[in-house]
Design a protein around this motif. Structure first.
Motif, PDB file in Angstrom:
ATOM      1  N   HIS A  99      17.009 -47.739  30.117  1.00 48.05           N
ATOM      2  CA  HIS A  99      16.416 -46.867  29.102  1.00 48.05           C
ATOM      3  C   HIS A  99      16.516 -45.430  29.600  1.00 48.05           C
ATOM      4  CE1 HIS A  99      14.811 -50.694  27.894  1.00 48.05           C
ATOM      5  NE2 HIS A  99      14.183 -50.177  26.852  1.00 48.05           N
ATOM      6  N   ILE A 100      17.066 -44.564  28.757  1.00 46.65           N
ATOM      7  CA  ILE A 100      17.107 -43.136  29.066  1.00 46.65           C
ATOM      8  C   ILE A 100      16.139 -42.453  28.116  1.00 46.65           C
ATOM      9  CG2 ILE A 100      18.527 -41.077  29.346  1.00 46.65           C
ATOM     10  CD1 ILE A 100      20.980 -42.915  29.502  1.00 46.65           C
ATOM     11  N   MET A 101      15.040 -41.993  28.658  1.00 52.49           N
ATOM     12  CA  MET A 101      14.015 -41.345  27.846  1.00 52.49           C
ATOM     13  C   MET A 101      14.348 -39.867  27.679  1.00 52.49           C
ATOM     14  SD  MET A 101      12.307 -44.101  27.694  1.00 52.49           S
ATOM     15  CE  MET A 101      10.769 -43.629  26.905  1.00 52.49           C
ATOM     16  N   ASP A 102      13.863 -39.285  26.568  1.00 52.10           N
ATOM     17  CA  ASP A 102      14.050 -37.847  26.329  1.00 52.10           C
ATOM     18  C   ASP A 102      15.508 -37.461  26.610  1.00 52.10           C
ATOM     19  OD1 ASP A 102      12.830 -34.765  27.848  1.00 52.10           O
ATOM     20  OD2 ASP A 102      13.448 -35.179  25.785  1.00 52.10           O
ATOM     21  N   SER A 103      16.435 -38.150  25.961  1.00 56.26           N
ATOM     22  CA  SER A 103      17.860 -37.937  26.213  1.00 56.26           C
ATOM     23  C   SER A 103      18.263 -36.479  26.013  1.00 56.26           C
ATOM     24  CB  SER A 103      18.691 -38.845  25.298  1.00 56.26           C
ATOM     25  OG  SER A 103      18.458 -40.211  25.580  1.00 56.26           O
ATOM     26  N   GLN A 104      19.110 -35.986  26.908  1.00 55.85           N
ATOM     27  CA  GLN A 104      19.581 -34.606  26.881  1.00 55.85           C
ATOM     28  C   GLN A 104      21.099 -34.570  26.725  1.00 55.85           C
ATOM     29  OE1 GLN A 104      17.395 -31.920  27.005  1.00 55.85           O
ATOM     30  NE2 GLN A 104      15.894 -33.587  26.793  1.00 55.85           N
ATOM     31  N   PRO A 105      21.636 -33.478  26.163  1.00 57.53           N
ATOM     32  CA  PRO A 105      23.102 -33.391  26.018  1.00 57.53           C
ATOM     33  C   PRO A 105      23.844 -33.615  27.332  1.00 57.53           C
ATOM     34  CG  PRO A 105      22.051 -31.686  24.702  1.00 57.53           C
ATOM     35  CD  PRO A 105      20.953 -32.351  25.492  1.00 57.53           C
ATOM     36  N   GLY A 106      23.253 -33.217  28.446  1.00 55.52           N
ATOM     37  CA  GLY A 106      23.870 -33.429  29.750  1.00 55.52           C
ATOM     38  C   GLY A 106      23.934 -34.887  30.171  1.00 55.52           C
ATOM     39  N   ASP A 107      23.227 -35.758  29.440  1.00 53.87           N
ATOM     40  CA  ASP A 107      23.286 -37.196  29.715  1.00 53.87           C
ATOM     41  C   ASP A 107      24.505 -37.838  29.062  1.00 53.87           C
ATOM     42  OD1 ASP A 107      19.684 -37.481  29.205  1.00 53.87           O
ATOM     43  OD2 ASP A 107      20.823 -37.009  31.029  1.00 53.87           O
ATOM     44  N   SER A 108      25.224 -37.078  28.245  1.00 56.43           N
ATOM     45  CA  SER A 108      26.411 -37.612  27.580  1.00 56.43           C
ATOM     46  C   SER A 108      27.440 -37.999  28.633  1.00 56.43           C
ATOM     47  CB  SER A 108      27.000 -36.581  26.620  1.00 56.43           C
ATOM     48  OG  SER A 108      26.094 -36.288  25.585  1.00 56.43           O
ATOM     49  N   ALA A 109      27.723 -39.283  28.709  1.00 58.84           N
ATOM     50  CA  ALA A 109      28.577 -39.840  29.755  1.00 58.84           C
ATOM     51  C   ALA A 109      28.814 -41.302  29.424  1.00 58.84           C
ATOM     52  CB  ALA A 109      27.903 -39.715  31.125  1.00 58.84           C
ATOM     53  N   THR A 110      29.577 -41.967  30.265  1.00 61.54           N
ATOM     54  CA  THR A 110      29.738 -43.413  30.155  1.00 61.54           C
ATOM     55  C   THR A 110      28.895 -44.072  31.229  1.00 61.54           C
ATOM     56  OG1 THR A 110      31.982 -43.203  29.277  1.00 61.54           O
ATOM     57  CG2 THR A 110      31.356 -45.345  30.168  1.00 61.54           C
ATOM     58  N   TYR A 111      28.129 -45.062  30.831  1.00 63.37           N
ATOM     59  CA  TYR A 111      27.224 -45.757  31.738  1.00 63.37           C
ATOM     60  C   TYR A 111      27.718 -47.181  31.961  1.00 63.37           C
ATOM     61  CZ  TYR A 111      24.179 -41.783  31.058  1.00 63.37           C
ATOM     62  OH  TYR A 111      23.679 -40.501  31.033  1.00 63.37           O
ATOM     63  N   PHE A 112      27.710 -47.594  33.217  1.00 69.54           N
ATOM     64  CA  PHE A 112      28.140 -48.936  33.581  1.00 69.54           C
ATOM     65  C   PHE A 112      27.000 -49.660  34.287  1.00 69.54           C
ATOM     66  CE2 PHE A 112      32.611 -48.636  32.638  1.00 69.54           C
ATOM     67  CZ  PHE A 112      32.933 -47.304  32.815  1.00 69.54           C
ATOM     68  N   CYS A 113      26.681 -50.847  33.815  1.00 73.56           N
ATOM     69  CA  CYS A 113      25.839 -51.709  34.622  1.00 73.56           C
ATOM     70  C   CYS A 113      26.741 -52.450  35.589  1.00 73.56           C
ATOM     71  CB  CYS A 113      25.041 -52.673  33.758  1.00 73.56           C
ATOM     72  SG  CYS A 113      26.042 -53.815  32.768  1.00 73.56           S
ATOM     73  N   ALA A 114      26.165 -52.900  36.666  1.00 74.20           N
ATOM     74  CA  ALA A 114      26.938 -53.634  37.666  1.00 74.20           C
ATOM     75  C   ALA A 114      26.039 -54.653  38.329  1.00 74.20           C
ATOM     76  CB  ALA A 114      27.537 -52.680  38.702  1.00 74.20           C
ATOM     77  N   ALA A 115      26.664 -55.605  38.962  1.00 73.59           N
ATOM     78  CA  ALA A 115      25.942 -56.620  39.719  1.00 73.59           C
ATOM     79  C   ALA A 115      26.635 -56.792  41.054  1.00 73.59           C
ATOM     80  CB  ALA A 115      25.913 -57.931  38.948  1.00 73.59           C
ATOM     81  N   LYS A 116      25.828 -56.842  42.089  1.00 73.53           N
ATOM     82  CA  LYS A 116      26.387 -56.926  43.440  1.00 73.53           C
ATOM     83  C   LYS A 116      26.309 -58.345  43.974  1.00 73.53           C
ATOM     84  CE  LYS A 116      24.282 -55.996  47.281  1.00 73.53           C
ATOM     85  NZ  LYS A 116      24.761 -57.111  48.112  1.00 73.53           N
ATOM     86  N   ALA A 117      27.424 -58.813  44.500  1.00 67.91           N
ATOM     87  CA  ALA A 117      27.453 -60.094  45.193  1.00 67.91           C
ATOM     88  C   ALA A 117      27.473 -59.827  46.697  1.00 67.91           C
ATOM     89  CB  ALA A 117      28.691 -60.881  44.767  1.00 67.91           C
ATOM     90  N   ALA A 118      27.447 -60.889  47.471  1.00 70.94           N
ATOM     91  CA  ALA A 118      27.496 -60.751  48.925  1.00 70.94           C
ATOM     92  C   ALA A 118      28.744 -59.987  49.335  1.00 70.94           C
ATOM     93  CB  ALA A 118      27.501 -62.128  49.560  1.00 70.94           C
ATOM     94  N   GLY A 119      28.600 -59.147  50.350  1.00 70.10           N
ATOM     95  CA  GLY A 119      29.738 -58.364  50.793  1.00 70.10           C
ATOM     96  C   GLY A 119      29.916 -57.073  50.038  1.00 70.10           C
ATOM     97  N   ASN A 120      28.928 -56.720  49.242  1.00 69.28           N
ATOM     98  CA  ASN A 120      28.942 -55.455  48.501  1.00 69.28           C
ATOM     99  C   ASN A 120      30.026 -55.351  47.443  1.00 69.28           C
ATOM    100  OD1 ASN A 120      26.755 -53.601  49.528  1.00 69.28           O
ATOM    101  ND2 ASN A 120      27.659 -54.308  51.430  1.00 69.28           N
ATOM    102  N   LYS A 121      30.558 -56.477  46.994  1.00 67.61           N
ATOM    103  CA  LYS A 121      31.492 -56.451  45.874  1.00 67.61           C
ATOM    104  C   LYS A 121      30.701 -56.239  44.589  1.00 67.61           C
ATOM    105  CE  LYS A 121      34.211 -59.578  43.023  1.00 67.61           C
ATOM    106  NZ  LYS A 121      34.717 -60.948  42.850  1.00 67.61           N
ATOM    107  N   LEU A 122      31.102 -55.240  43.800  1.00 60.45           N
ATOM    108  CA  LEU A 122      30.454 -54.959  42.533  1.00 60.45           C
ATOM    109  C   LEU A 122      31.271 -55.518  41.372  1.00 60.45           C
ATOM    110  CD1 LEU A 122      29.242 -51.251  42.932  1.00 60.45           C
ATOM    111  CD2 LEU A 122      27.946 -53.356  43.278  1.00 60.45           C
ATOM    112  N   THR A 123      30.568 -56.159  40.433  1.00 65.01           N
ATOM    113  CA  THR A 123      31.157 -56.569  39.171  1.00 65.01           C
ATOM    114  C   THR A 123      30.555 -55.676  38.093  1.00 65.01           C
ATOM    115  OG1 THR A 123      31.422 -58.850  39.909  1.00 65.01           O
ATOM    116  CG2 THR A 123      31.472 -58.448  37.538  1.00 65.01           C
ATOM    117  N   PHE A 124      31.403 -54.926  37.406  1.00 67.32           N
ATOM    118  CA  PHE A 124      30.940 -53.960  36.426  1.00 67.32           C
ATOM    119  C   PHE A 124      30.991 -54.534  35.016  1.00 67.32           C
ATOM    120  CE2 PHE A 124      30.509 -49.860  38.599  1.00 67.32           C
ATOM    121  CZ  PHE A 124      31.141 -50.099  39.797  1.00 67.32           C
ATOM    122  N   GLY A 125      30.073 -54.039  34.172  1.00 64.59           N
ATOM    123  CA  GLY A 125      30.170 -54.283  32.753  1.00 64.59           C
ATOM    124  C   GLY A 125      31.261 -53.405  32.150  1.00 64.59           C
ATOM    125  N   GLY A 126      31.469 -53.559  30.848  1.00 67.74           N
ATOM    126  CA  GLY A 126      32.556 -52.845  30.198  1.00 67.74           C
ATOM    127  C   GLY A 126      32.280 -51.369  29.910  1.00 67.74           C
ATOM    128  N   GLY A 127      31.026 -50.950  30.063  1.00 66.54           N
ATOM    129  CA  GLY A 127      30.694 -49.543  29.868  1.00 66.54           C
ATOM    130  C   GLY A 127      30.124 -49.239  28.498  1.00 66.54           C
TER     131      GLY A 127
END
Lengths: 115, 111
Positions: free
Chosen positions: B76-104
């Motif tokens: 949740h991004i509260m009080d959204s500002q124009p500077g927040d305009s970007a692409t956001y990715f969720c990710a999940a970390k497995a053992a060994g610090n490998k990240l699996t990203f969502g599609g954005g």
């Protein structure tokens, strides 16, 4: 700034050629990983190096290979380029003191176009 | 196989509004869930992260909600500002610090 520097920033290759991408990370960041980000998609894990040895690999064929050097800089090599290899290639580093948080410091990437 | 599914693909919010991005995962071996923010021409940068034993984490205007039983989490991004305009990715970390990203999610905050 993350302190992770990648080169070149942009390059164009043709199918079948080979490419080498380079990454320089912050001092002391002994773990480096590479990700492929196709246009409009999330990054995908290629592989990770720790103390000059590969210690994790994603679902990428063997023509994707890498190296990590004693100064922790790194290279990504791709042989026999295919059109689908066109993407932004991201290098990310991690400091051993960061703990197990999933925080990586990404460079700005190398944009590869395969024609 | 997409192990982390993210929605929506894009959203437009007025300045001052709330942006909500949702993610779902399948692999119960994931042990950390970071969110990354990416501006055009830049690499992703860590925004906020949460462990699976915590239900909510807040940092400034950014809040992660985590539902372990449903295998879902959201930003949740509260009080959204124009500077927040970007692409956001969720990710999940497995053992060994490998990240699996969502599609954005491409967020556009209108003034």
């Amino acid at each position: 700034e993350t302190g992770v520097t990648q080169s070149p920033t942009h390059l164009i290759k043709t199918r079948g050629q080979q490419v080498t991408l380079r990454c320089s990370s912050q001092s002391g960041h002994n773990t480096v990983s590479w990700y492929q980000q196709a246009l409009g998609q999330g990054p995908q894990f290629i592989f990770q190096y720790y103390r000059e040895e590969e210690n994790g690999r994603g679902n990428f064929p063997p023509r994707f290979s890498g190296l990590q050097f004693p100064n922790y800089s790194s290279e990504l090599n791709v042989n026999a380029l295919e059109l689908d290899d066109s993407a932004l290639y991201l290098c990310a580093s991690r400091h051993p003191g960061q703990g197990d948080t999933g925080e990586l410091f990404f460079g700005e990437g190398s944009r590869l176009t395969v024609l | 196989q997409q192990q982390v599914k993210q929605s929506p693909q894009s959203l437009i919010v007025q300045k001052g509004g709330i942006s909500i991005i949702n993610c779902a995962y399948e692999n119960t071996a994931f042990d950390y869930f970071p969110w990354y923010q990416q501006f055009p021409g830049k690499g992703p940068a860590l925004l906020i992260a949460i462990r699976p034993d915590v239900s909510e984490k807040k940092e400034g205007r950014f809040t992660i909600s985590f539902n372990k039983s449903a295998k879902q989490f959201s930003l949740h991004i509260m009080d959204s500002q124009p500077g927040d305009s970007a692409t956001y990715f969720c990710a999940a970390k497995a053992a060994g610090n490998k990240l699996t990203f969502g599609g954005g999610t491409r967020v556009l905050v209108k003034p």
